[in-house]
Design a protein around this motif. Structure first.
Motif, PDB file in Angstrom:
ATOM      1  N   LEU A   1      14.733 -36.025  26.896  1.00 28.81           N
ATOM      2  CA  LEU A   1      15.753 -36.918  27.425  1.00 28.81           C
ATOM      3  C   LEU A   1      15.143 -37.796  28.527  1.00 28.81           C
ATOM      4  CD1 LEU A   1      18.624 -37.933  27.626  1.00 28.81           C
ATOM      5  CD2 LEU A   1      19.210 -35.932  29.013  1.00 28.81           C
ATOM      6  N   ALA A   2      14.285 -37.188  29.336  1.00 32.70           N
ATOM      7  CA  ALA A   2      13.604 -37.945  30.395  1.00 32.70           C
ATOM      8  C   ALA A   2      12.702 -39.011  29.791  1.00 32.70           C
ATOM      9  CB  ALA A   2      12.790 -36.996  31.271  1.00 32.70           C
ATOM     10  N   LYS A   3      12.021 -38.666  28.701  1.00 34.94           N
ATOM     11  CA  LYS A   3      11.161 -39.642  28.017  1.00 34.94           C
ATOM     12  C   LYS A   3      11.980 -40.808  27.484  1.00 34.94           C
ATOM     13  CE  LYS A   3       7.479 -36.464  26.538  1.00 34.94           C
ATOM     14  NZ  LYS A   3       6.835 -35.782  25.376  1.00 34.94           N
ATOM     15  N   GLN A   4      13.159 -40.508  26.987  1.00 32.04           N
ATOM     16  CA  GLN A   4      14.044 -41.547  26.462  1.00 32.04           C
ATOM     17  C   GLN A   4      14.456 -42.513  27.577  1.00 32.04           C
ATOM     18  OE1 GLN A   4      18.388 -40.935  25.097  1.00 32.04           O
ATOM     19  NE2 GLN A   4      17.193 -40.664  23.210  1.00 32.04           N
ATOM     20  N   ILE A   5      14.787 -41.963  28.727  1.00 32.23           N
ATOM     21  CA  ILE A   5      15.178 -42.790  29.871  1.00 32.23           C
ATOM     22  C   ILE A   5      14.003 -43.643  30.344  1.00 32.23           C
ATOM     23  CG2 ILE A   5      15.951 -42.747  32.277  1.00 32.23           C
ATOM     24  CD1 ILE A   5      17.391 -40.099  31.585  1.00 32.23           C
ATOM     25  N   LEU A   6      12.842 -43.020  30.450  1.00 32.73           N
ATOM     26  CA  LEU A   6      11.657 -43.747  30.897  1.00 32.73           C
ATOM     27  C   LEU A   6      11.267 -44.855  29.923  1.00 32.73           C
ATOM     28  CD1 LEU A   6       9.458 -40.837  32.276  1.00 32.73           C
ATOM     29  CD2 LEU A   6      10.266 -42.808  33.582  1.00 32.73           C
ATOM     30  N   SER A   7      11.410 -44.564  28.646  1.00 35.80           N
ATOM     31  CA  SER A   7      11.078 -45.560  27.619  1.00 35.80           C
ATOM     32  C   SER A   7      11.932 -46.815  27.757  1.00 35.80           C
ATOM     33  CB  SER A   7      11.260 -44.953  26.226  1.00 35.80           C
ATOM     34  OG  SER A   7      10.970 -45.906  25.224  1.00 35.80           O
TER      35      SER A   7
END
Length: 232
Positions: free
Chosen positions: A53-59
């Motif tokens: 989920l954090a990767k999705q936000i960062l992306s």
């Protein structure tokens, strides 16, 4: 049969790969931005781990933490799995990071030559289409105490009031000063007005025991030092 959803849960990972355990075992520097944010989130969704989920936000912000810090709580809540509490946690963590940066003590700037003056003042005067007059206040060790803008003028000149210059120096208990102004034209040659003002300020500094160490004229690419040229 292995549930494909369960494999996305952090608890299903090897212990050394879980963000919290990884931080304890290898230290905070070993974690990626996504893993650090994953720790803040604590949990993800049914189909995404907290790290995913954090990767999705960062992306969504091209993995740029500065851009992430500009997202509001409402922006963060648009991601599935991010409620108000998690959004507030992210915002609060990034704000702490910003405050830490602001609270860091600036590196001591010591003036040892006219080049040092050019280095610390160039960014203030670069690309200006008008003249500005500044004064650099120094302590007894020639450490920069403060850089103060005295006046803003036009394309071909600016007025520098000696009373204002020494008032500023006295209020800040400066031991000495350096005069600085720019020539937007790129011409490094001091005008007669520049010379007259420098002489006047040098004499005033003697009486006040606040010596004028130099007067530096700055252009986009170079500088002129009265001290270096022996005309101070």
């Amino acid at each position: 049969m292995i549930d494909p959803i369960s494999t996305t849960k952090i608890l299903s990972w090897a212990e050394e790969d879980r963000p919290r355990e990884k931080l304890l075992l290898k230290g905070k520097a070993a974690l990626s931005d996504a893993e650090l944010i994953g720790i803040l989130l604590g949990s993800g969704t049914v189909s995404l781990s907290a790290v995913d989920l954090a990767k999705q936000i960062l992306s969504s912000v091209d993995n740029n933490l500065t851009s992430l810090a500009k997202l509001s709580i409402k922006d963060l809540e648009k991601f599935k799995g991010i409620g108000e509490a998690k959004a507030i946690t992210i915002v609060a963590a990034l704000e702490l990071g910003r405050r830490r940066k602001d609270s860091e003590l600036p590196q001591r700037q010591v003036i040892t030559s006219s080049k040092d003056v050019f280095t610390i003042m160039h960014s203030h005067l670069l690309d200006l289409l008008h003249e500005e007059f500044w004064v650099v206040l120094l302590n007894r060790s020639n450490v920069v105490m403060k850089k103060v803008q005295i006046s803003v003028g036009g394309v071909s000149g600016t007025v520098a009031d000696p009373k204002l210059i020494f008032k500023t120096a006295l209020e800040n208990l400066a031991s000495s000063i350096i005069l600085v102004h720019n020539h937007p034209s790129g011409n490094l040659k001091p005008s007669q007005a520049d010379k007259d003002l420098t002489h006047k300020l040098k004499e005033a500094g003697k009486y006040l025991e606040i010596p004028v160490l130099d007067h530096v004229i700055i252009t986009e690419k170079s500088y002129f030092s009265f001290a270096d040229e022996g005309i101070l």
